[in-house]
Motif scaffolding. Structure first.
Motif, PDB file in Angstrom:
ATOM      1  N   LEU A 224       6.466  43.261  14.626  1.00  0.00           N
ATOM      2  CA  LEU A 224       5.825  41.960  14.805  1.00  0.00           C
ATOM      3  C   LEU A 224       6.404  40.958  13.817  1.00  0.00           C
ATOM      4  CD1 LEU A 224       2.013  42.873  14.973  1.00  0.00           C
ATOM      5  CD2 LEU A 224       3.588  42.608  16.895  1.00  0.00           C
ATOM      6  N   CYS A 225       6.443  39.704  14.231  1.00  0.00           N
ATOM      7  CA  CYS A 225       6.755  38.621  13.306  1.00  0.00           C
ATOM      8  C   CYS A 225       5.603  38.510  12.303  1.00  0.00           C
ATOM      9  CB  CYS A 225       6.902  37.319  14.100  1.00  0.00           C
ATOM     10  SG  CYS A 225       7.621  35.955  13.205  1.00  0.00           S
ATOM     11  N   LYS A 226       5.924  38.264  11.043  1.00  0.00           N
ATOM     12  CA  LYS A 226       4.861  38.078  10.055  1.00  0.00           C
ATOM     13  C   LYS A 226       4.012  36.868  10.442  1.00  0.00           C
ATOM     14  CE  LYS A 226       7.853  39.870   6.392  1.00  0.00           C
ATOM     15  NZ  LYS A 226       8.644  39.534   5.184  1.00  0.00           N
ATOM     16  N   PRO A 227       2.694  36.933  10.283  1.00  0.00           N
ATOM     17  CA  PRO A 227       1.834  35.834  10.726  1.00  0.00           C
ATOM     18  C   PRO A 227       2.217  34.478  10.148  1.00  0.00           C
ATOM     19  CG  PRO A 227       0.518  37.752  10.166  1.00  0.00           C
ATOM     20  CD  PRO A 227       1.916  38.063   9.738  1.00  0.00           C
ATOM     21  N   GLN A 228       2.636  34.458   8.871  1.00  0.00           N
ATOM     22  CA  GLN A 228       2.947  33.212   8.193  1.00  0.00           C
ATOM     23  C   GLN A 228       4.437  32.899   8.205  1.00  0.00           C
ATOM     24  OE1 GLN A 228       2.297  36.087   6.805  1.00  0.00           O
ATOM     25  NE2 GLN A 228       3.829  36.455   5.238  1.00  0.00           N
ATOM     26  N   GLN A 229       5.216  33.673   8.939  1.00  0.00           N
ATOM     27  CA  GLN A 229       6.678  33.587   8.865  1.00  0.00           C
ATOM     28  C   GLN A 229       7.221  32.306   9.478  1.00  0.00           C
ATOM     29  OE1 GLN A 229       8.612  37.173  10.035  1.00  0.00           O
ATOM     30  NE2 GLN A 229      10.572  36.207  10.431  1.00  0.00           N
ATOM     31  N   ASP A 230       8.230  31.728   8.834  1.00  0.00           N
ATOM     32  CA  ASP A 230       8.987  30.627   9.409  1.00  0.00           C
ATOM     33  C   ASP A 230       9.922  31.239  10.450  1.00  0.00           C
ATOM     34  OD1 ASP A 230      10.889  28.569   9.955  1.00  0.00           O
ATOM     35  OD2 ASP A 230      10.413  27.626   8.039  1.00  0.00           O
TER      36      ASP A 230
END
Length: 293
Positions: A224-230
């Motif tokens: 998963l993409c990190k929740p806060q990821q740019d």
């Protein structure tokens, strides 16, 4: 015209680490009529860039980077590929303009997770009116879509493992540690750290061989993409090698976040998965596992 507008319309630069992603982005850019310049990171980039305008640059050499960007009239920058290590503070070569920001850069390198480091680097790259864009903006066909992409789909046990691994990967991402987790029989057996996805899967294969994980249950890798990821940098990605490693570890399949993860060479991934008897699917983070297929 303002400098920022001029830069935004300038040439595309691809900062290339290791792996296949930079090559796919470069090829997609060229197919769209772009003439990208490749900035290959020393001791990281592992592709042949002789067919492109290119330069070799030490990681952390911001002064050298700015000189290259100025030379080629770059207005947009894509960061792609893996970077195995962070530069030591002694390797950082700031420009006069970015010198005042160096204490914050050094702090990020020494004590922050990857997401914080990438956001810091993006801020430096954009400090002269240039724009950092995501690899998926140049090569949108790489983005994972919802549902199965091969011949197989996850079964009931697999859906349970997907749900458990999603919970673990989400928690891991919120800590800015990694993007992947493996669940076997509803038990989280591996979390991705600085070693990366392939080594995490290899660790599971070793645990299987040692009898510490049951061979009766197969399990699932979720990224998963990190929740806060740019999303302009370091989107989760899988390729054919991921599938082959998952097969060696005895897993049933791989699930990645639809719209925020990359599948490198979809045809090769499908072929590898079908030959190995594994499923590959895109999952929607906000839906239950019952609703994504």
């Amino acid at each position: 015209m303002a400098e920022g507008a001029q830069r935004d319309k300038g040439r595309l630069a691809i900062i290339a680490g290791s792996g296949f992603l930079p090559s796919y982005v470069a090829a997609a850019a060229r197919s769209a009529g772009e003439d990208p310049v490749i900035i290959a990171l020393r001791n990281e980039a592992d592709r042949d860039w002789s067919d492109y305008d290119h330069a070799l640059l030490g990681i952390g050499n911001f002064a050298g980077l700015e000189a290259i960007l100025d030379k080629y009239g770059v207005g947009r920058i894509v960061m792609s590929g893996s970077v195995a290590r962070r530069p030591e503070w002694r390797e950082i070569r700031p420009t006069w303009r970015t010198l005042a920001k160096m204490p914050g850069v050094v702090r990020a390198l020494l004590s922050s997770g990857d997401d914080k480091v990438l956001k810091t680097v993006i801020g430096l790259l954009e400090s002269k009116g240039r724009r950092v864009i995501g690899a998926h903006e140049i090569a949108p066909d790489l983005l994972a879509t919802t549902g199965s992409i091969g011949a197989r789909s996850p079964g009931e046990d697999d859906l349970h493992d997907i749900a458990r691994a999603m919970e673990a990967a989400d928690a891991l991402g919120r800590l800015d540690v990694g993007q992947g987790a493996i669940s076997i029989g509803g038990r989280i057996v591996a979390l991705e750290g600085v070693e990366g996805t392939d080594q995490m899967i290899e660790r599971v294969a070793t645990l299987r061989a040692e009898g510490r994980i049951s061979n009766r249950r197969r399990g699932v890798l979720v990224k998963l993409c990190k929740p806060q990821q740019d999303v302009r940098a370091d989107l989760p990605s899988i390729g054919a090698s991921t599938i082959l490693n998952a097969k060696k570890a005895g897993l049933a399949g791989v699930a990645v976040e639809a719209g925020r993860a990359l599948i490198l060479d979809r045809k090769a991934v499908i072929e590898a998965a079908d030959n190995a008897g594994l499923f590959v699917c895109g999952i929607d983070r906000g839906l239950s596992t019952k609703g994504f297929m």
